[in-house]
Scaffold this active site. Sequence first.
Site, PDB file in Angstrom:
ATOM      1  CB  SER A   1      -0.903   0.010   1.236  1.00 55.66           C
ATOM      2  OG  SER A   1      -0.128  -0.028   2.420  1.00 55.66           O
ATOM      3  CB  CYS A   2       4.410   1.775  -0.810  1.00 54.24           C
ATOM      4  SG  CYS A   2       4.501   1.282  -2.544  1.00 54.24           S
ATOM      5  N   GLY A   3       1.886   3.359  -2.254  1.00 44.67           N
ATOM      6  CA  GLY A   3       1.586   4.522  -3.053  1.00 44.67           C
ATOM      7  C   GLY A   3       2.659   4.834  -4.082  1.00 44.67           C
TER       8      GLY A   3
END
Length: 282
Positions: A114-116
Amino acid sequence: MGRVTERRRVIRVRDGQVTTRPDTLVAEEPLEIRLNGKPLAITMRTPGDDFALAAGFLVSEGVLGSADELRGIVYCAGATQDGSNTYNVVDVQLAPGVPVPDITLERNVYTTSSCGLCGKASLDAVRTTARFTIDDAPPVRLEPELLASLPDRLRAAQRVFDRTGGLHAAALFTEGGELLDVREDVGRHNAVDKLVGRALQNGGLPLSRSVLLVSGRASFELAQKAVMAGIPVLAAVSAPSSLAVDLAAESGLTLVGFLRGASMNVYAGAHRIALAAPAAQG
């Protein structure tokens, strides 16, 4: 401390017959990793090898690169309101002088899904934080037959999987096919962190003459962990992602996917595999 497996009652349906029986399941609990007393990350994991998991995670983050940079790891007592120790919170203490990364509530750890970050940003993040280059001179050289034998050796070492059928595994082998270590976890990224963390604790980084084998697919995250530990070869029994292939090609990592029986696909770093000349396509 949490157990690796737990028992739950299940309704079993077989050929129209319904029975109830206890079933063995893999345990899954959260682990909060703190760095010098400050919360850093939370991962869902199978309890066990928690200190190695935390150390390996910090290798992947570029925080740790050798055992002398680690002062110690402890479970946090009084982690709950009633003061009991859940063994689900660990605090990693860095040695004096080791830089502490900026930790804020807005900070995104790029190793998580979910790091972006994506594409070039993810590749740049690995490039700028890597402690080691993949430096296996002369290059590791593997026969396809040796690679093909590794999944069976990994499977034979999966003790908890035999009881639950619900764990991923990661293993380190020498270039000669000797099994060095194997770890299991509900998350394959955690299994790799446990391997790398144990290697760091034993003064074994970089792992420049080793082969990493993972159950399942080879994601960007797993390729990144291999690169950060200096591992030259990553093999997976399933497919890689496109970004994992990009990272392997850029960093010099050999990436093998669909390693099943005598078959495999080599996506990057073919110079380390003793392959015959490819047949011409008509």
